[in-house]
Scaffold this motif. Sequence first.
Motif, short mmCIF file in Angstrom:
data_model
loop_
_atom_site.label_atom_id
_atom_site.label_comp_id
_atom_site.label_asym_id
_atom_site.label_seq_id
_atom_site.Cartn_x
_atom_site.Cartn_y
_atom_site.Cartn_z
N ARG A 118 6.59 -1.56 -21.49
CA ARG A 118 6.82 -2.95 -21.13
C ARG A 118 5.72 -3.81 -21.73
O ARG A 118 4.55 -3.45 -21.66
N GLU A 119 6.12 -4.91 -22.32
CA GLU A 119 5.14 -5.86 -22.83
C GLU A 119 4.85 -6.89 -21.74
O GLU A 119 5.77 -7.37 -21.07
N GLU A 120 3.57 -7.19 -21.55
CA GLU A 120 3.18 -8.17 -20.53
C GLU A 120 3.08 -9.54 -21.21
O GLU A 120 2.12 -9.82 -21.94
N ASP A 121 4.09 -10.36 -20.97
CA ASP A 121 4.21 -11.62 -21.71
C ASP A 121 2.99 -12.53 -21.56
O ASP A 121 2.49 -13.08 -22.54
N ASP A 122 2.52 -12.66 -20.33
CA ASP A 122 1.38 -13.55 -20.10
C ASP A 122 0.14 -13.05 -20.83
O ASP A 122 -0.57 -13.82 -21.48
N ALA A 123 -0.10 -11.75 -20.72
CA ALA A 123 -1.28 -11.17 -21.36
C ALA A 123 -1.19 -11.30 -22.88
O ALA A 123 -2.18 -11.60 -23.55
N GLY A 160 -5.45 -5.71 -22.77
CA GLY A 160 -4.17 -5.02 -22.73
C GLY A 160 -3.02 -6.00 -22.77
O GLY A 160 -3.03 -7.01 -22.05
N THR A 161 -2.03 -5.72 -23.60
CA THR A 161 -0.86 -6.62 -23.66
C THR A 161 0.45 -5.87 -23.42
O THR A 161 1.50 -6.49 -23.30
N SER A 162 0.40 -4.55 -23.40
CA SER A 162 1.60 -3.79 -23.05
C SER A 162 1.18 -2.44 -22.50
O SER A 162 0.01 -2.05 -22.62
N LEU A 163 2.13 -1.75 -21.89
CA LEU A 163 1.80 -0.42 -21.38
C LEU A 163 2.95 0.53 -21.64
O LEU A 163 4.12 0.15 -21.64
N VAL A 190 -2.40 1.86 -21.83
CA VAL A 190 -2.42 0.41 -22.06
C VAL A 190 -2.72 0.15 -23.53
O VAL A 190 -3.64 0.75 -24.10
N MET A 211 -5.84 -2.27 -16.15
CA MET A 211 -5.11 -3.50 -16.43
C MET A 211 -4.35 -3.94 -15.17
O MET A 211 -3.60 -3.15 -14.61
N ARG A 270 1.22 -8.20 -13.57
CA ARG A 270 1.87 -9.25 -12.78
C ARG A 270 2.90 -8.64 -11.82
O ARG A 270 3.11 -9.15 -10.73
N ILE A 287 5.26 -1.35 -12.36
CA ILE A 287 6.19 -0.67 -13.27
C ILE A 287 6.89 0.50 -12.59
O ILE A 287 7.91 0.96 -13.05
N ARG A 324 11.81 -5.95 -13.51
CA ARG A 324 11.05 -5.54 -14.70
C ARG A 324 10.25 -4.25 -14.47
O ARG A 324 9.43 -3.88 -15.31
N LEU A 373 9.82 -0.24 -14.45
CA LEU A 373 10.37 0.72 -15.40
C LEU A 373 11.06 1.88 -14.69
O LEU A 373 12.07 2.38 -15.17
#
Lengths: 104, 301
Positions: A14-19, A37-40, A49, B1, B4, B7, B34, B36
């Motif tokens: 999942r990509e974290e849009d805000d980050a 980190g912008t996705s995990l 991450v 991390m 929001r 998962i 959202r 997973l």
Amino acid sequence: MAARIMRNPDVLWREEDDARDEAQAALEQGDDVSEVGTSLLFANGQMVVLNLLGTEIWKRCDKKSVAELTAELLAEFDVEEAILREDVSGFLAELAEKGFIAYE
Amino acid sequence: MELRSPIRLYWDITPLPCPLPDYERICSELSDSRALTLHITDLGTGLSAETLDVVARLSRSPLFLFLTASHAALAEALPLKHSGVKKVYADIRAPEELADFGSAGINGVSFRTSRSNFLMIPDIIAGCIDNGIAELQLPMERLVSGDDPLCLSVGEREALAGKIAAVRFAGKLTVTANDPFLWRVVHPGTPFPDGVCQAGNTMLAIAPNGDVYPCPAMPAILGNLQVTAYRDIVASRIKKELRAGILSRPAVCADCFAADDCRGGCRGRGLFAQGTLDASDPGCGISTGAPSEGMPDTLPL
């Protein structure tokens, strides 16, 4: 023919849009965002991450060769080719070791 | 991390409450969450109609569905792999049960570890290998629904680790341990993948009556899905405050030589035992903050 990078289909991500937006804004201002980190990725109870560059590499692990993937990133990121090649190579090796990608 | 929204979600459908929650609405909210993964647990002797309903509603959702069912309910659970459930696990209570699963089509087994049965783990691991079972889950304790916290001494953990190591399961069996100290027993030398406690961050747990907890092992209700929307619980002030509390290491651990490694351990267990997030994990086994005879070469398990 060059080996193609394949994502392990069992890896959820999942990509974290805000980050991601914050990291991109910081990058444009010249900040170091390598620790942001912008996705995990998530598989077998293990979470990884990824930073902005890692996320862009992961997104491109879809039957591309390493050379094709690197060329795409070079067009998008303002970075020296040799450094990028090294970063990509190290990152892919880590993903392969965790079983998150494979080559075919 | 810090995320929001989580998962991974855990939803214990049984024991069925009265009144039943609004499954249709909850499923709709989870489908849009959202997240997973969703781990559904139904330990009845047969799968409940409510579990079948939830699976049917979520079968086309983006969620990766796991189902843990009792041994007796496997005949009903396994066909659900053709209608949305990606992995089915059998809940087992003893190694002897493993002989039944060789060709059953399960993805793995789940063994709820407690003070009364933890010595069975090496035999469970060996039995999984002997019977061709690929995965063993040692799931999170359900402290929110009455389990006793698993607290082993350092000596007990070392003895257990030795017996598990003797089984040599690497490459033959994937063992997932959600307890940070049990993880070290099973995978000595490998850092706990979650790092700091992930209650309320990467995970949330839903009780049969719709109560939402940060984790099945953390008895702190964040809200109830009968009265509050999932997205509002996820964005709630109480959840943010709880995460801030978890990210602050318990004061009692501040000078502990092992704190950088264990990072406070299972914070749900500390909360369960002492009613505060500032409590140390009673499953840690180190109460003095330092070993009695200087720094060890390796951290205790």
